[in-house]
Motif scaffolding. Structure first.
Motif, PDB file in Angstrom:
ATOM      1  N   SER A  69       0.730  -1.269   0.107  1.00 22.29           N
ATOM      2  CA  SER A  69      -0.052  -0.033   0.009  1.00 22.29           C
ATOM      3  C   SER A  69       0.804   1.066  -0.084  1.00 22.29           C
ATOM      4  O   SER A  69       0.439   2.221  -0.384  1.00 22.29           O
ATOM      5  CB  SER A  69      -0.939  -0.117   1.144  1.00 22.29           C
ATOM      6  N   TYR A  70       2.096   1.149   0.258  1.00 21.64           N
ATOM      7  CA  TYR A  70       3.144   2.346   0.311  1.00 21.64           C
ATOM      8  C   TYR A  70       3.129   2.863  -0.914  1.00 21.64           C
ATOM      9  O   TYR A  70       3.531   3.940  -1.476  1.00 21.64           O
ATOM     10  CB  TYR A  70       4.491   1.986   0.939  1.00 21.64           C
ATOM     11  N   LEU A  71       2.915   2.060  -2.100  1.00 22.20           N
ATOM     12  CA  LEU A  71       3.272   2.277  -3.492  1.00 22.20           C
ATOM     13  C   LEU A  71       2.366   3.455  -3.927  1.00 22.20           C
ATOM     14  O   LEU A  71       2.488   4.288  -4.615  1.00 22.20           O
ATOM     15  CB  LEU A  71       2.785   1.209  -4.443  1.00 22.20           C
ATOM     16  N   VAL A  72       1.028   3.469  -3.356  1.00 23.92           N
ATOM     17  CA  VAL A  72       0.175   4.830  -3.531  1.00 23.92           C
ATOM     18  C   VAL A  72       0.863   5.977  -2.949  1.00 23.92           C
ATOM     19  O   VAL A  72       0.580   6.880  -3.778  1.00 23.92           O
ATOM     20  CB  VAL A  72      -1.304   4.599  -2.899  1.00 23.92           C
ATOM     21  N   THR A  73       1.431   5.960  -1.898  1.00 27.55           N
ATOM     22  CA  THR A  73       2.212   7.220  -1.219  1.00 27.55           C
ATOM     23  C   THR A  73       3.438   7.420  -2.032  1.00 27.55           C
ATOM     24  O   THR A  73       3.544   8.826  -2.593  1.00 27.55           O
ATOM     25  CB  THR A  73       2.525   6.911  -0.003  1.00 27.55           C
ATOM     26  N   ALA A  74       4.101   6.541  -2.690  1.00 33.92           N
ATOM     27  CA  ALA A  74       5.118   6.587  -3.281  1.00 33.92           C
ATOM     28  C   ALA A  74       4.697   7.511  -4.733  1.00 33.92           C
ATOM     29  O   ALA A  74       5.422   8.313  -5.263  1.00 33.92           O
ATOM     30  CB  ALA A  74       5.960   5.407  -3.682  1.00 33.92           C
ATOM     31  N   PHE A  75       3.625   6.726  -5.374  1.00 32.44           N
ATOM     32  CA  PHE A  75       3.359   7.508  -6.417  1.00 32.44           C
ATOM     33  C   PHE A  75       2.959   8.733  -6.573  1.00 32.44           C
ATOM     34  O   PHE A  75       3.326   9.434  -7.160  1.00 32.44           O
ATOM     35  CB  PHE A  75       2.007   6.632  -7.155  1.00 32.44           C
ATOM     36  N   LEU A  76       2.185   9.172  -5.541  1.00 29.84           N
ATOM     37  CA  LEU A  76       1.831  10.425  -5.273  1.00 29.84           C
ATOM     38  C   LEU A  76       2.737  11.519  -4.994  1.00 29.84           C
ATOM     39  O   LEU A  76       2.884  12.416  -5.402  1.00 29.84           O
ATOM     40  CB  LEU A  76       0.636  10.479  -4.345  1.00 29.84           C
ATOM     41  N   ALA A  77       4.082  11.001  -4.560  1.00 23.73           N
ATOM     42  CA  ALA A  77       5.038  11.844  -4.081  1.00 23.73           C
ATOM     43  C   ALA A  77       5.958  11.972  -5.344  1.00 23.73           C
ATOM     44  O   ALA A  77       6.208  13.146  -5.534  1.00 23.73           O
ATOM     45  CB  ALA A  77       5.996  10.999  -3.252  1.00 23.73           C
ATOM     46  N   LEU A  78       5.991  10.885  -6.209  1.00 23.57           N
ATOM     47  CA  LEU A  78       6.436  11.280  -7.483  1.00 23.57           C
ATOM     48  C   LEU A  78       5.695  12.168  -8.416  1.00 23.57           C
ATOM     49  O   LEU A  78       6.126  13.005  -9.052  1.00 23.57           O
ATOM     50  CB  LEU A  78       6.916   9.763  -8.436  1.00 23.57           C
ATOM     51  N   VAL A  79       4.349  12.143  -8.348  1.00 17.92           N
ATOM     52  CA  VAL A  79       3.432  13.110  -9.135  1.00 17.92           C
ATOM     53  C   VAL A  79       3.846  14.213  -8.529  1.00 17.92           C
ATOM     54  O   VAL A  79       3.851  15.373  -9.299  1.00 17.92           O
ATOM     55  CB  VAL A  79       2.071  12.606  -9.089  1.00 17.92           C
ATOM     56  N   TYR A 110      -5.146  23.323 -12.024  1.00 14.53           N
ATOM     57  CA  TYR A 110      -5.442  21.991 -13.086  1.00 14.53           C
ATOM     58  C   TYR A 110      -4.746  20.977 -12.680  1.00 14.53           C
ATOM     59  O   TYR A 110      -5.216  19.859 -12.284  1.00 14.53           O
ATOM     60  CB  TYR A 110      -5.361  22.433 -14.556  1.00 14.53           C
ATOM     61  N   LEU A 111      -3.398  21.113 -12.626  1.00 10.81           N
ATOM     62  CA  LEU A 111      -2.358  19.951 -12.325  1.00 10.81           C
ATOM     63  C   LEU A 111      -2.883  19.364 -10.841  1.00 10.81           C
ATOM     64  O   LEU A 111      -2.670  18.188 -10.657  1.00 10.81           O
ATOM     65  CB  LEU A 111      -0.970  20.218 -12.498  1.00 10.81           C
ATOM     66  N   PHE A 112      -3.139  20.226  -9.810  1.00  5.17           N
ATOM     67  CA  PHE A 112      -3.450  20.033  -8.360  1.00  5.17           C
ATOM     68  C   PHE A 112      -4.627  19.294  -8.571  1.00  5.17           C
ATOM     69  O   PHE A 112      -4.738  18.219  -7.602  1.00  5.17           O
ATOM     70  CB  PHE A 112      -3.574  21.323  -7.670  1.00  5.17           C
ATOM     71  N   PHE A 113      -5.737  19.819  -9.063  1.00  2.00           N
ATOM     72  CA  PHE A 113      -6.742  19.000  -9.192  1.00  2.00           C
ATOM     73  C   PHE A 113      -6.682  17.421  -9.870  1.00  2.00           C
ATOM     74  O   PHE A 113      -7.483  16.402  -9.394  1.00  2.00           O
ATOM     75  CB  PHE A 113      -7.949  19.563  -9.833  1.00  2.00           C
ATOM     76  N   VAL A 114      -6.163  17.456 -10.573  1.00  2.00           N
ATOM     77  CA  VAL A 114      -5.630  16.101 -11.363  1.00  2.00           C
ATOM     78  C   VAL A 114      -5.153  15.371 -10.368  1.00  2.00           C
ATOM     79  O   VAL A 114      -5.382  13.936 -10.336  1.00  2.00           O
ATOM     80  CB  VAL A 114      -4.670  16.145 -12.570  1.00  2.00           C
ATOM     81  N   ALA A 115      -4.107  15.716  -9.699  1.00  2.00           N
ATOM     82  CA  ALA A 115      -3.260  14.953  -8.690  1.00  2.00           C
ATOM     83  C   ALA A 115      -4.324  14.529  -7.462  1.00  2.00           C
ATOM     84  O   ALA A 115      -4.093  13.151  -7.137  1.00  2.00           O
ATOM     85  CB  ALA A 115      -2.106  15.679  -8.065  1.00  2.00           C
ATOM     86  N   ILE A 116      -5.188  15.383  -7.062  1.00  2.00           N
ATOM     87  CA  ILE A 116      -6.113  15.184  -6.194  1.00  2.00           C
ATOM     88  C   ILE A 116      -6.894  13.983  -6.734  1.00  2.00           C
ATOM     89  O   ILE A 116      -7.635  12.945  -5.804  1.00  2.00           O
ATOM     90  CB  ILE A 116      -6.820  16.313  -5.574  1.00  2.00           C
ATOM     91  N   GLY A 117      -7.653  14.026  -7.917  1.00  2.00           N
ATOM     92  CA  GLY A 117      -8.505  13.230  -8.452  1.00  2.00           C
ATOM     93  C   GLY A 117      -7.928  11.802  -8.525  1.00  2.00           C
ATOM     94  O   GLY A 117      -8.387  10.844  -8.125  1.00  2.00           O
ATOM     95  N   ALA A 118      -6.593  11.673  -8.942  1.00  2.00           N
ATOM     96  CA  ALA A 118      -5.750  10.430  -8.927  1.00  2.00           C
ATOM     97  C   ALA A 118      -5.898   9.862  -7.651  1.00  2.00           C
ATOM     98  O   ALA A 118      -6.117   8.696  -7.513  1.00  2.00           O
ATOM     99  CB  ALA A 118      -4.450  10.636  -9.524  1.00  2.00           C
ATOM    100  N   VAL A 120      -7.841  10.191  -5.083  1.00  2.00           N
ATOM    101  CA  VAL A 120      -9.251   9.924  -4.743  1.00  2.00           C
ATOM    102  C   VAL A 120      -9.438   8.368  -5.222  1.00  2.00           C
ATOM    103  O   VAL A 120     -10.127   7.559  -4.867  1.00  2.00           O
ATOM    104  CB  VAL A 120     -10.315  10.887  -5.194  1.00  2.00           C
ATOM    105  N   VAL A 121      -9.250   8.212  -6.415  1.00  2.00           N
ATOM    106  CA  VAL A 121      -9.631   7.351  -7.499  1.00  2.00           C
ATOM    107  C   VAL A 121      -8.804   5.791  -6.931  1.00  2.00           C
ATOM    108  O   VAL A 121      -9.361   5.067  -6.534  1.00  2.00           O
ATOM    109  CB  VAL A 121      -9.503   7.378  -9.041  1.00  2.00           C
ATOM    110  N   ILE A 122      -7.459   6.302  -6.810  1.00  2.00           N
ATOM    111  CA  ILE A 122      -6.773   5.123  -6.303  1.00  2.00           C
ATOM    112  C   ILE A 122      -7.103   4.673  -4.984  1.00  2.00           C
ATOM    113  O   ILE A 122      -6.962   3.454  -4.406  1.00  2.00           O
ATOM    114  CB  ILE A 122      -5.193   5.336  -6.318  1.00  2.00           C
ATOM    115  N   SER A 123      -7.327   5.417  -3.939  1.00  2.00           N
ATOM    116  CA  SER A 123      -7.693   5.202  -2.348  1.00  2.00           C
ATOM    117  C   SER A 123      -9.006   4.667  -2.475  1.00  2.00           C
ATOM    118  O   SER A 123      -9.253   3.595  -1.764  1.00  2.00           O
ATOM    119  CB  SER A 123      -7.741   6.525  -1.664  1.00  2.00           C
ATOM    120  N   LYS A 124      -9.974   4.892  -3.269  1.00  2.00           N
ATOM    121  CA  LYS A 124     -11.419   4.288  -3.437  1.00  2.00           C
ATOM    122  C   LYS A 124     -11.126   2.813  -3.691  1.00  2.00           C
ATOM    123  O   LYS A 124     -11.879   1.866  -3.133  1.00  2.00           O
ATOM    124  CB  LYS A 124     -12.208   5.057  -4.475  1.00  2.00           C
TER     125      LYS A 124
END
Length: 164
Positions: A69-79, A110-118, A120-124
């Motif tokens: 599950s840490y991969l989600v955090t790593a992905f968002l850190a990279l983004v 726009y980029l901020f909202f894309v990152a937040i959307g990603a 939300v989708v991954i977490s859901k």
């Protein structure tokens, strides 16, 4: 269904979660009576040893899911890193060329909202999968708790038998 068919069917299972969902889909959203029906179905199809195997496999899937599950955090850190670097670079170009900074602000938002959307989708998706795994694991454990162990019954039977 004969015992051999059950064993062949059991031996053909590739994914425990997929198999359990074929018996009753989305059991984690069902009522307790529907979950009891699911447990009866499992106990009717499998013996204690097979249920233990299914439970163990689900536990393994659950632990692996938790471990990665840490991969989600790593992905968002990279983004975040990429967005930050891109914004810094883009703002430098915009300032050098004397362009409008309001356009840069729109791109950043726009980029901020894309990152937040990603996120939300991954977490859901992750939380739904955790919910399924946890519910099926709990129900299999309840099946095991409700089923008497064969060895205990055999020992009790032998105690009460009279020798000839």
């Amino acid at each position: 269904m004969s015992e051999t068919n059950r064993e062949n069917e059991f031996g053909e299972i590739k994914s425990v979660l997929v198999y359990l969902e074929q018996i009753k889909k989305d059991i984690h959203t069902k009522s307790l009576s529907e979950q009891d029906d699911f447990k009866k179905e499992i106990k009717g199809r499998h013996d204690r040893k097979q249920i233990k195997m299914l439970h163990g496999r689900l536990e393994d899937q659950f632990e692996v899911k938790k471990a990665i599950s840490y991969l989600v955090t790593a992905f968002l850190a990279l983004v975040s890193l990429v967005i930050g670097s891109t914004m810094s670079f883009a703002l430098g170009i915009i300032k050098d060329n004397g362009m409008n900074l309001s356009t840069a602000a729109v791109v950043i938002i726009y980029l901020f909202f894309v990152a937040i959307g990603a996120w939300v989708v991954i977490s859901k998706f992750d939380s739904g999968r955790f919910g399924k795994l946890n519910c099926y694991k709990r129900l299999l454990q309840e099946c095991l708790d409700e089923m008497p162990e064969k060895n205990i019954l055999e020992e009790e039977y032998k105690k009460h038998q009279t020798p000839y």
